[in-house]
Design an enzyme around this catalytic site. Structure first.
Site, PDB file in Angstrom:
ATOM      1  N   HIS A 133       3.136  -5.620  -8.636  1.00 43.75           N
ATOM      2  CA  HIS A 133       2.602  -4.146  -7.748  1.00 43.75           C
ATOM      3  C   HIS A 133       3.443  -4.369  -6.743  1.00 43.75           C
ATOM      4  O   HIS A 133       3.008  -5.232  -5.771  1.00 43.75           O
ATOM      5  CB  HIS A 133       1.424  -3.570  -7.407  1.00 43.75           C
ATOM      6  CG  HIS A 133       0.963  -2.712  -6.508  1.00 43.75           C
ATOM      7  ND1 HIS A 133       0.480  -3.054  -5.514  1.00 43.75           N
ATOM      8  CD2 HIS A 133       1.581  -1.556  -6.682  1.00 43.75           C
ATOM      9  CE1 HIS A 133       0.484  -1.738  -4.902  1.00 43.75           C
ATOM     10  NE2 HIS A 133       1.090  -0.626  -6.047  1.00 43.75           N
ATOM     11  N   HIS A 163       7.694   0.610   1.542  1.00 39.11           N
ATOM     12  CA  HIS A 163       6.330   1.238   0.813  1.00 39.11           C
ATOM     13  C   HIS A 163       6.306   2.839   1.990  1.00 39.11           C
ATOM     14  O   HIS A 163       5.982   3.604   1.962  1.00 39.11           O
ATOM     15  CB  HIS A 163       4.965   1.467   0.649  1.00 39.11           C
ATOM     16  CG  HIS A 163       4.136   1.225   0.381  1.00 39.11           C
ATOM     17  ND1 HIS A 163       2.941   1.964   1.314  1.00 39.11           N
ATOM     18  CD2 HIS A 163       3.786   1.979  -0.716  1.00 39.11           C
ATOM     19  CE1 HIS A 163       1.782   2.060   0.988  1.00 39.11           C
ATOM     20  NE2 HIS A 163       2.093   2.525  -0.348  1.00 39.11           N
TER      21      HIS A 163
END
Length: 225
Positions: free
Chosen positions: A6, A48
């Site tokens: 991740h 992100h």
């Protein structure tokens, strides 16, 4: 089952950086997940958040869509994790492709909502139609935006495309999702590990040949269940 790191190996290296991607390969991960946003000059940058304040503290705060890639890459995106990462920059998506292991997959979460511009840039990087691009079979494109993923799948039917879910779907919503998978409007779903579907619903996904991505499973014992 595949292990997808991740934001790269983000427990040990700064998230969404080339250091995290390379470390994931060294640790034997089957692939990595990264987040992408469009920059002002329509490049896909790996970031992100909407801005850089969290991964580049005590520096000018830049918003991806308002800055060019070159401007974003002037920031130190690694020191927050440790001084050994001081040279890490915010990478472009094509730089991540180059840093992957030879057989690793990449799960690309699209954060920007500008579908046409995102698709145009992805199409320059992923093959086909970019004949020299990153192999289609090793890429998965995903988003929380249903309209975006459906349009990408319609225009690029050979790509693997996932709809991400923020919450556990109601039986009615799951039925709609299942219908989209069977109709090839999407290839599967991504879900948070904090909630689960019913055994019957998972069986239905398997029967349909759907891809199921679960984040963030950090315990090997949980992953084995």
């Amino acid at each position: 089952m595949k292990i997808i790191a991740h934001r790269g190996a983000s427990a040990r290296a700064p998230e969404n950086t080339l250091a995290a991607v390379r470390l994931a390969a060294e640790l034997g991960a089957d692939g990595v997940e990264v987040d992408v946003r469009l920059t002002r000059d329509n490049r896909l940058v790996v970031l992100h958040d909407t801005d850089t304040r969290r991964i580049a503290p005590h520096q000018p705060v830049y918003t991806a869509k308002r800055r060019r890639l070159a401007e974003l890459q002037t920031l130190d995106a690694g020191s927050w994790k440790g001084p050994q990462f001081a040279r890490e920059k915010i990478p472009a998506l094509d730089d991540v492709f180059a840093a992957l292991g030879p057989a690793q997959e990449i799960f690309i979460e699209v954060k920007s909502r500008e579908t046409d511009a995102v698709l145009a840039e992805l199409s320059k990087l992923i093959s086909p139609p970019a004949n020299s691009g990153f192999p289609t079979a090793r890429a998965v494109v995903m988003s929380f935006e249903e309209k975006l993923v459906r349009k990408i799948k319609k225009l690029r039917p050979t790509w693997r495309v996932l709809l991400l879910l923020n919450h556990k779907p109601t039986p009615h919503v799951f039925g709609q999702i299942s219908s989209m998978i069977r109709a090839k409007y999407i290839d599967g779903i991504g879900q948070n590990r904090a909630w689960a579907l019913t055994d019957e619903q998972y069986a239905e996904l398997r029967k349909a040949g759907a891809i199921l991505s679960v984040w963030t499973v950090d315990d090997p014992r949980e992953a084995a269940i």
